[in-house]
Design a protein around this motif. Structure first.
Motif, PDB file in Angstrom:
ATOM      1  N   ILE A   8      70.216  65.845  80.351  1.00 52.87           N
ATOM      2  CA  ILE A   8      69.276  66.173  81.427  1.00 52.87           C
ATOM      3  C   ILE A   8      67.938  66.618  81.051  1.00 52.87           C
ATOM      4  O   ILE A   8      67.782  67.533  80.548  1.00 52.87           O
ATOM      5  N   ALA A   9      66.945  65.748  81.432  1.00 50.56           N
ATOM      6  CA  ALA A   9      65.485  65.984  80.912  1.00 50.56           C
ATOM      7  C   ALA A   9      64.574  65.916  82.338  1.00 50.56           C
ATOM      8  O   ALA A   9      64.785  65.076  83.268  1.00 50.56           O
ATOM      9  N   ALA A  10      63.924  66.813  82.572  1.00 49.33           N
ATOM     10  CA  ALA A  10      63.133  67.081  83.607  1.00 49.33           C
ATOM     11  C   ALA A  10      61.869  68.026  83.403  1.00 49.33           C
ATOM     12  O   ALA A  10      62.140  69.132  82.728  1.00 49.33           O
ATOM     13  N   GLY A  11      60.804  67.414  83.625  1.00 44.12           N
ATOM     14  CA  GLY A  11      59.654  68.398  83.648  1.00 44.12           C
ATOM     15  C   GLY A  11      59.365  68.938  82.245  1.00 44.12           C
ATOM     16  O   GLY A  11      58.888  69.952  82.000  1.00 44.12           O
ATOM     17  N   GLY A  12      59.815  68.317  81.214  1.00 42.43           N
ATOM     18  CA  GLY A  12      59.501  68.908  79.972  1.00 42.43           C
ATOM     19  C   GLY A  12      60.743  69.564  79.378  1.00 42.43           C
ATOM     20  O   GLY A  12      60.748  69.953  78.158  1.00 42.43           O
ATOM     21  N   VAL A  13      61.845  69.794  80.215  1.00 40.22           N
ATOM     22  CA  VAL A  13      62.765  70.727  79.720  1.00 40.22           C
ATOM     23  C   VAL A  13      64.197  69.765  79.492  1.00 40.22           C
ATOM     24  O   VAL A  13      64.177  68.775  80.382  1.00 40.22           O
ATOM     25  N   VAL A  14      64.759  69.982  78.389  1.00 41.32           N
ATOM     26  CA  VAL A  14      66.125  69.200  78.121  1.00 41.32           C
ATOM     27  C   VAL A  14      67.175  70.131  78.027  1.00 41.32           C
ATOM     28  O   VAL A  14      67.104  70.886  77.002  1.00 41.32           O
ATOM     29  N   PRO A 108      70.878  78.227  80.756  1.00 42.22           N
ATOM     30  CA  PRO A 108      70.420  77.329  82.133  1.00 42.22           C
ATOM     31  C   PRO A 108      69.031  77.593  82.505  1.00 42.22           C
ATOM     32  O   PRO A 108      68.420  76.913  83.559  1.00 42.22           O
ATOM     33  N   ALA A 109      68.677  79.034  82.312  1.00 39.96           N
ATOM     34  CA  ALA A 109      67.669  79.581  83.166  1.00 39.96           C
ATOM     35  C   ALA A 109      66.259  78.858  82.503  1.00 39.96           C
ATOM     36  O   ALA A 109      65.177  79.019  83.333  1.00 39.96           O
ATOM     37  N   VAL A 110      66.219  78.144  81.441  1.00 38.10           N
ATOM     38  CA  VAL A 110      65.141  77.196  81.170  1.00 38.10           C
ATOM     39  C   VAL A 110      64.570  76.233  82.335  1.00 38.10           C
ATOM     40  O   VAL A 110      63.899  75.813  82.412  1.00 38.10           O
ATOM     41  N   LEU A 111      65.785  76.001  83.109  1.00 36.82           N
ATOM     42  CA  LEU A 111      65.514  74.959  84.203  1.00 36.82           C
ATOM     43  C   LEU A 111      64.483  75.628  85.353  1.00 36.82           C
ATOM     44  O   LEU A 111      63.908  74.770  85.873  1.00 36.82           O
ATOM     45  N   ALA A 112      64.339  76.751  85.327  1.00 34.43           N
ATOM     46  CA  ALA A 112      63.066  77.617  86.083  1.00 34.43           C
ATOM     47  C   ALA A 112      61.646  76.858  85.833  1.00 34.43           C
ATOM     48  O   ALA A 112      61.057  77.109  86.748  1.00 34.43           O
ATOM     49  N   ALA A 118      59.352  66.984  90.265  1.00 36.93           N
ATOM     50  CA  ALA A 118      59.273  66.574  88.694  1.00 36.93           C
ATOM     51  C   ALA A 118      60.379  65.444  88.643  1.00 36.93           C
ATOM     52  O   ALA A 118      61.489  65.362  89.434  1.00 36.93           O
ATOM     53  N   ARG A 119      60.206  64.359  88.030  1.00 34.26           N
ATOM     54  CA  ARG A 119      61.218  63.342  87.497  1.00 34.26           C
ATOM     55  C   ARG A 119      62.312  63.923  86.808  1.00 34.26           C
ATOM     56  O   ARG A 119      62.307  64.542  85.828  1.00 34.26           O
ATOM     57  N   ILE A 120      63.340  63.554  86.988  1.00 30.89           N
ATOM     58  CA  ILE A 120      64.719  63.912  86.224  1.00 30.89           C
ATOM     59  C   ILE A 120      65.504  62.856  85.766  1.00 30.89           C
ATOM     60  O   ILE A 120      65.616  61.771  86.511  1.00 30.89           O
ATOM     61  N   THR A 121      66.032  62.785  84.611  1.00 28.61           N
ATOM     62  CA  THR A 121      66.844  61.632  83.955  1.00 28.61           C
ATOM     63  C   THR A 121      68.344  62.504  83.621  1.00 28.61           C
ATOM     64  O   THR A 121      68.139  63.325  82.830  1.00 28.61           O
ATOM     65  N   VAL A 122      69.297  61.717  83.903  1.00 26.19           N
ATOM     66  CA  VAL A 122      70.587  62.376  83.465  1.00 26.19           C
ATOM     67  C   VAL A 122      71.424  61.048  82.599  1.00 26.19           C
ATOM     68  O   VAL A 122      71.200  60.048  83.256  1.00 26.19           O
ATOM     69  N   GLU A 123      71.637  61.278  81.375  1.00 25.08           N
ATOM     70  CA  GLU A 123      72.323  60.036  80.610  1.00 25.08           C
ATOM     71  C   GLU A 123      73.254  60.547  79.807  1.00 25.08           C
ATOM     72  O   GLU A 123      73.435  61.807  79.542  1.00 25.08           O
ATOM     73  N   ARG A 124      74.099  59.679  79.488  1.00 23.46           N
ATOM     74  CA  ARG A 124      74.953  59.999  78.539  1.00 23.46           C
ATOM     75  C   ARG A 124      74.603  60.294  76.977  1.00 23.46           C
ATOM     76  O   ARG A 124      73.760  59.642  76.723  1.00 23.46           O
TER      77      ARG A 124
END
Length: 126
Positions: A8-14, A108-112, A118-124
Motif C-alpha cells: 500500500i503506497a500513499a503520500g510517500g508512505v509505503v 501502521p501509525a506511519v499512515l498518519a 493523496a493518491r493511494i495504490t494497493v497492489e500484490r
C-alpha cells in the motif's frame, strides 16, 4: 493468514500487509491493483474500491490497530491505526461494522503522515 501479501503506497508512505482467508479478502485480491484518493477519518484511511461485498457474518464493530478492512456501505478499503470519531476511549471503531481482511506489517501509525486527498495504490506483492 495466507501467503497473499499486498503493498500500500500513499503520500510517500509505503506499508505492506498480509491478507486472511476470507471471501472479502479474495474479492479484494482479485481486484488488484487498485488506485484511489485517500479520505481520512480520525486515525483511519479509507477509499472506494471496485469491489462489492456484503457485510460478513463475522463483521467487526471494533478492530485492532493495523487492521485492513472492507466497509460494505461505502464499498471502501479501510486502514486503521488508532481511534476514529466514533471511538470510545482508546478503542478503534469504524463508522459501522467492517469485514477485516488483513493486517498491516509493522507500525501502521506511519499512515498518519498521509494527507487527505493523496493518491493511494494497493497492489500484490508477487
Amino acid at each position: 493468514m495466507t501467503d497473499r501479501r499486498i503493498r500500500i503506497a500513499a503520500g510517500g508512505v509505503v506499508v505492506s500487509a498480509a491478507l486472511n482467508d476470507s471471501t472479502t479478502a479474495d474479492a479484494v485480491w482479485d481486484a488488484l491493483p487498485i488506485t484511489g484518493s485517500v479520505q481520512t477519518w480520525g486515525d483511519e484511511i479509507y477509499f472506494p474500491i471496485p469491489v462489492e461485498a456484503e457485510e460478513a457474518a463475522d463483521a467487526q464493530a471494533t478492530v485492532d490497530k493495523g487492521a485492513v478492512a472492507y466497509w460494505p456501505p461505502g464499498d471502501a478499503l479501510c486502514l486503521f491505526w488508532g481511534p476514529t470519531p466514533m471511538s470510545r476511549g482508546d478503542e478503534i471503531r469504524p463508522a459501522s461494522p467492517v469485514n477485516v481482511l488483513g493486517r498491516i506489517d509493522g507500525d501502521p501509525a506511519v499512515l498518519a503522515r498521509v494527507a487527505d486527498g493523496a493518491r493511494i495504490t494497493v497492489e500484490r506483492i508477487e
